[in-house]
Design an enzyme around this catalytic site. Structure first.
Site, mmCIF file in Angstrom:
data_model
loop_
_atom_site.group_PDB
_atom_site.id
_atom_site.type_symbol
_atom_site.label_atom_id
_atom_site.label_comp_id
_atom_site.label_asym_id
_atom_site.label_seq_id
_atom_site.Cartn_x
_atom_site.Cartn_y
_atom_site.Cartn_z
ATOM 1 C CG LEU A 9 -3.403 4.753 1.370
ATOM 2 C CD1 LEU A 9 -2.679 6.024 1.859
ATOM 3 C CD2 LEU A 9 -4.506 3.950 2.594
ATOM 4 C CB ILE A 67 -0.993 -0.008 1.377
ATOM 5 C CG1 ILE A 67 -2.166 -0.854 1.307
ATOM 6 C CG2 ILE A 67 -1.561 1.292 1.716
ATOM 7 C CD1 ILE A 67 -2.863 -1.553 2.514
ATOM 8 C CB CYS A 68 2.631 3.036 -1.539
ATOM 9 S SG CYS A 68 1.959 2.963 -3.371
ATOM 10 N N PRO A 69 0.252 6.161 -1.419
ATOM 11 C CG PRO A 69 1.399 8.026 -0.728
ATOM 12 C CD PRO A 69 1.707 6.825 -0.621
#
Ligand SMILES: [Fe+2]
Length: 474
Positions: A207, A179-181
């Site tokens: 996200l 997961i990352c932005p």
């Protein structure tokens, strides 16, 4: 096509199959990209390599996220495409190489697998609600992670995923989701893990995409239908109220089309749409829904909006099928906040009263005045309703996990909150002394919500990234 100027340039980038084999065994920071057609990759590839498409999008999104100092090896059929691509990547400062002679020169074994490297936010939500065995690896920097995160996720920054020691933090028996932005760093992370034999899925859209997942839950399908729609990444709660085939949407968020789908699933047609107040933490989808469904748009008459809508205020009645929605002016979160009482049984409280907290009055200036209003609203307006009235708020608080059930309470239970047992003066004191960080981009979001300004859905996701911060938890 990139053309080599000098032979020795390409010679620096070349790597023989024996060298690649020992690099793969060594545990060094390494990414091996297989640029061949997907079906060729699936049919047989070097273990630890990942299938990649080297197009202009990858050049803009993935390449800049690859940490410096990581060796990159490109593989194609025969070296004819991988050589110029490696040279292009090297010109961007990456330690890029290509396998001499391509896959044809590889004399070791190949593996056959159809490896999935991505997961959509909806698929992830489905897996979480099915209690599947997942480990969510957030690959952002610790300061980004500490600000907000998907509950239950662990933090291993991308750079550390190339360090073999960090991999021990990941349970081997679980499906890894990175997961990352926006889904770029997490993609590189999935590649890094694949190189070490861990099949990870990168969250598409990151996200920002996660923040746009809507989850509908049934509050009641009795005389009236009430569906609570949760924006799970943000904790925003909105509602579809239905009576005699007609629906009204309260506090909708993006994506707007989802409400049409949810209403249709209940045999309802959206005819009215309304906000409880001018939101600061999310972009309202009320106007968008009114546009796509031709529904009547209602807004608080105590707030400033630069677009045309029906304005409602204290004491107004809105009819919907066999039901009546009574409007009460409940200032304290914003000066123009309204609450809606449905058939004297349900109250939609917006950001004034939550299941486990009360609204924060400091999103605008004049905190004292707002705190006074908040006290008056809670004690003299909402608590004047019948004790059994079901409270349906516009948010829930940040929490440690997900609850796939309705957020609701009764006024009787809400009164038991500590804050609501305080005397007037103590309440004002406490509210004024509670300062919380403001929602990200709140000024821009308020501006969008009051104006005619259109925003593309993708921009909504980016603006809204981050936690909701509308409540004072008690
Ligand atoms: Fe709010």
């Amino acid at each position: 096509m990139f053309i080599m100027n000098k032979n020795n340039e390409s010679e620096n980038l070349v790597i023989a199959s024996d060298e690649l084999y020992s690099d793969l065994k060594s545990g060094m920071p390494l990414l091996v990209f297989d640029l061949r057609l997907k079906e060729h990759y699936t049919h047989g590839h070097i273990e630890g390599s990942v299938h990649a498409v080297c197009d202009s999008r990858a050049k803009e999104t993935i390449m800049p996220k690859i940490p410096k100092g990581v060796k990159i090896v490109l593989i194609d059929e025969d070296g004819s495409i991988s050589a110029p691509t490696a040279a292009m990547m090297a010109s961007y400062g990456l330690d890029a190489h290509f396998l001499k002679g391509g896959i044809k020169s590889w004399d070791k074994s190949l593996v056959k697998k159809d490896i999935h490297t991505i997961i959509t936010p909806e698929e992830l939500w489905h897996k979480i609600t099915n209690n599947e065995n997942l480990v969510l690896v957030d690959v952002r920097q610790p300061e980004e992670f500490s600000d907000f995160k998907i509950p239950g996720s662990i933090n291993i920054p991308l750079g550390e995923l190339f360090d073999i020691q960090s991999l021990n933090k990941i349970p081997k028996s679980k499906q890894v989701v990175t997961i990352c932005p926006h889904g770029n760093r997490s993609m590189v992370a999935a590649f890094a893990l694949a190189r070490n034999g861990i099949n990870a899925l990168s969250l598409v859209g990151g996200l920002a995409g996660w923040g746009q997942v809507l989850n509908p839950k049934v509050v009641t399908r009795d005389d009236v239908t009430v569906i609570q729609v949760e924006k799970i990444g943000k904790g925003c709660l909105s509602y579809i109220v239905g009576s005699k085939g007609e629906a009204m949407v309260i506090d909708p968020v993006y994506p707007a089309e989802k409400y049409v789908e949810f209403a249709r699933n209940e045999g309802l047609q959206i005819v009215k749409v309304i906000d409880t107040h001018q939101h600061a933490d999310h972009v309202s989808a009320a106007r968008e829904i009114a546009k796509i469904t031709n529904a009547q748009l209602y807004m608080s008459k105590y707030e400033q909006y630069d677009f045309t809508s029906n304005r409602v205020g204290d004491g107004d009645l809105i009819n919907l099928g066999d039901s009546t929605i009574r409007v009460i002016h409940t200032p304290g979160h914003t000066a123009g906040s309204l609450s809606y009482v449905l058939d004297e049984k349900y109250v939609f409280t917006g950001d004034i009263l939550f299941v486990d907290g009360i609204g924060r009055p400091d999103l605008r200036d004049n905190a004292k005045e707002f705190a006074e209003d908040l006290y008056d609203t809670l004690h003299h307006k909402l608590f004047a309703l019948h004790e059994e009235t079901l409270v349906l708020p516009a948010h829930h608080g940040e929490q440690s996990g997900y609850k796939n059930s309705v957020y609701q309470t009764t006024l009787r239970d809400a009164k038991k909150m500590l804050m609501l047992g305080l005397s007037h003066d103590k309440f004002i004191d406490k509210v004024m002394n509670t300062t919380l960080p403001r929602p990200m981009n709140y000024e821009k979001i308020i501006q969008i919500n009051k104006s005619l300004q259109q925003v593309p859905t993708l921009d909504v996701a980016n603006l809204e990234i981050g936690p909701n911060r509308c409540a004072i938890s008690t």
